[in-house]
Structures are given as C-alpha cells and as structure tokens.
Enzyme design. Structure first.
Site, PDB file in Angstrom:
ATOM      1  N   THR A   1      56.254  28.684 -74.949  1.00  0.00           N
ATOM      2  CA  THR A   1      56.780  27.322 -75.061  1.00  0.00           C
ATOM      3  C   THR A   1      56.468  26.507 -73.800  1.00  0.00           C
ATOM      4  OG1 THR A   1      58.552  28.349 -76.278  1.00  0.00           O
ATOM      5  CG2 THR A   1      58.832  26.051 -75.725  1.00  0.00           C
TER       6      THR A   1
ATOM      7  N   HIS B   1      62.050  34.779 -79.771  1.00  0.00           N
ATOM      8  CA  HIS B   1      61.502  33.591 -80.418  1.00  0.00           C
ATOM      9  C   HIS B   1      60.687  34.057 -81.624  1.00  0.00           C
ATOM     10  CE1 HIS B   1      58.979  29.629 -79.830  1.00  0.00           C
ATOM     11  NE2 HIS B   1      59.434  29.776 -81.059  1.00  0.00           N
TER      12      HIS B   1
HETATM   13  N1  PXP Z   1      63.689  29.871 -72.661  1.00  0.00           N
HETATM   14  C1  PXP Z   1      62.924  29.434 -73.680  1.00  0.00           C
HETATM   15  C2  PXP Z   1      63.494  28.378 -74.573  1.00  0.00           C
HETATM   16  C3  PXP Z   1      61.652  29.959 -73.910  1.00  0.00           C
HETATM   17  O1  PXP Z   1      60.924  29.508 -74.955  1.00  0.00           O
HETATM   18  C4  PXP Z   1      61.188  30.999 -73.077  1.00  0.00           C
HETATM   19  C5  PXP Z   1      59.873  31.670 -73.323  1.00  0.00           C
HETATM   20  O2  PXP Z   1      58.874  30.857 -73.547  1.00  0.00           O
HETATM   21  C6  PXP Z   1      61.998  31.419 -72.025  1.00  0.00           C
HETATM   22  C7  PXP Z   1      63.240  30.845 -71.827  1.00  0.00           C
HETATM   23  C8  PXP Z   1      61.594  32.526 -71.108  1.00  0.00           C
HETATM   24  O3  PXP Z   1      60.526  32.143 -70.321  1.00  0.00           O
HETATM   25  P1  PXP Z   1      59.800  33.206 -69.423  1.00  0.00           P
HETATM   26  O4  PXP Z   1      59.160  34.185 -70.342  1.00  0.00           O
HETATM   27  O5  PXP Z   1      58.829  32.384 -68.640  1.00  0.00           O
HETATM   28  O6  PXP Z   1      60.851  33.856 -68.568  1.00  0.00           O
END
Ligand code: PXP
Length: 247
Positions: A110, A52
């Site tokens: 996010t 991101h």
């Molecule tokens: N998918 C999206 C769209 C995200 O923005 C994020 C990270 O914020 C993730 C997946 C992965 O989340 P995590 O780090 O909680 O596994």
C-alpha cells in the site's frame, strides 16, 4: 503501552513466490505458513494480527484468513479495499476490525492513504455496514486534517495514520516536517474522539521516534519484523520490536 499489530502479509509473499500454483492446503510442504508465523508472534507478545486480503490475492489467501479467524487468540485486523465484494467477505468473516486501504494493482504494497474525501460515498457505505455488524472500522489515511475530520464524521471509530512518507524521509531533509505532520494528525484525531493507530514503513530504527507520537493506540508493523525474523526467528523479532516500543 502502545500495542503491536503484527502484519504477516510478507510471510505469505515468500510462500507465494514458490507455491503460487499450489493449493494452499497442499500439506506441510507449503511453506512458510503465515498462520504459524502469527501464532509464534502472539506467543512473543503481538497484540493483534493484521492481514491484507488483496483483490489480486498476491500474498494472503482467503483460506489463510479463515484459519487465522479460527486459530489466533488476539484480535484479527483485516485490511481491505472498499468494495462491495470485500464488504461482503468481511461481514461473513467478522474480523475484530476492518482497515480500509486504497488498492492499486501496480504497487508493491500500500502506497498512499485512502482518499476519504474523494471516496466519501463508498467509504460511508462500508463503515455503516461494519458498524451495523459490530465490526470496528479503521481508515488508513494520510495525516491530513481534511481526511481526519471526514473520517470522524463518517462514524469510523479508528484511523490508521500513514507513516510511509515519514519513513521514506527518515534519512532526508523532510523528516522533521513529516514527523510534525504525523504529530499534528495524532492530536487532531484524538481531539475528534478517534482511536489513533499508525503504520507503514516502521522499522527497528525509526520506532525510537515513532513511539513518541502522542495518543498512539496501536502500530501495525510488517516488513521489518518479517525481515528480521529471517535471522532471529519470529519470536525474537517480535520481542525486540515490542521492547523498542516501550518509552
Ligand atoms: N498498515 C497498512 C494499512 C498497510 O497497508 C501496511 C502494509 O502495506 C502496513 C501497515 C505495514 O507496513 P510495513 O509492512 O511497511 O510495516
């Protein structure tokens, strides 16, 4: 087989905690390197790399994204805000997929899904630009029928259903309700011809239930794998998650 999109943002979070002021090119001393994390993850079976590039550049930097574009052997999924500046960047970079996410400067990562219904015009403009350039767009949305239906109408080939509310409810009384919302969301998205991804808050425990959701193509997982990698190393952390994703 559900695919694993390895989100490496938090490797860059650790780097930035120390080297925020340093140029990302300052030799090998600038650690940990998210590109190395990605390459080790691929070696252990990650099917794609997700980053991101936030407006405030708090973790991943532009140079990281360009190095990933050059260096990785799997797919690059660029998460980004739906803005003209990011659209322009993505058109130059040409990632395999772009995932449109909401961006709020105060959040740690996010938090909610993209409000496709409320932001229909800019989302359509971005999806159209990506479609014209041959880049697939995924919309990161809550598992709500109205959002899913509009995502399909706007011509995005993929959705990523937000699993955060489910993950937060995992040890509470709302877990079954949140899981059911996700299940129905997967079914509806699939009926509409969308490829169904999911992500946010997935870990080594809740994966046992998440993997039973119908029609899943790919899960994007970051925080839990980066955290586990501190103890086991990247490759073992990725291998372990991949093993738990198999039904
Ligand atoms: N998918 C999206 C769209 C995200 O923005 C994020 C990270 O914020 C993730 C997946 C992965 O989340 P995590 O780090 O909680 O596994």
């Amino acid at each position: 087989m559900i695919l694993l999109g390895l989100n490496i943002d938090h490797c860059a979070t650790v780097r930035q905690a120390r080297y925020r002021q340093a140029d990302a090119t300052t030799g090998g001393a600038v650690e940990p390197d998210p590109v190395t994390f990605a390459l080790l993850g691929e070696r252990a079976g990650a099917d794609g790399i997700t980053v991101h590039l936030r407006e405030d550049r708090r973790h991943i930097q532009e140079r990281d994204v360009w190095r990933l574009r050059e260096g990785i052997a799997t797919r690059l999924n660029l998460e980004m805000a739906c803005t003209p500046a990011m659209t322009e960047f993505a058109l130059k970079l040409k990632p395999d997929t772009v995932c449109l996410v909401p961006e709020n400067r105060q959040e740690i990562s996010t938090e909610g899904g993209l409000d496709v219904v409320g932001r229909r015009k800019p989302v359509r403009a971005c999806v159209d630009a990506m479609n014209a350039a041959g880049i697939k767009t995924s919309l990161f949305i809550d598992p709500d029928e109205a959002q899913i239906e509009l995502a399909a109408k706007l011509g995005a080939p993929l959705v990523e259903l937000h699993t955060g509310a489910y993950a937060n409810a995992y040890f509470g009384s709302r877990r079954e309700r949140e899981f059911q919302r996700l299940r129905l969301g997967c079914v509806r998205a699939h009926e509409l011809g969308l490829t169904v991804n999911a992500g946010h808050g997935i870990n080594y425990v809740n994966i046992a239930e998440v993997r039973t959701l119908p029609h899943l193509y790919e899960l994007n997982i970051g925080h839990s794998i980066v955290s586990r990698a501190l103890f086991t190393g990247v490759e073992e952390a990725v291998r372990e998650m991949k093993a738990r994703m198999v039904p």
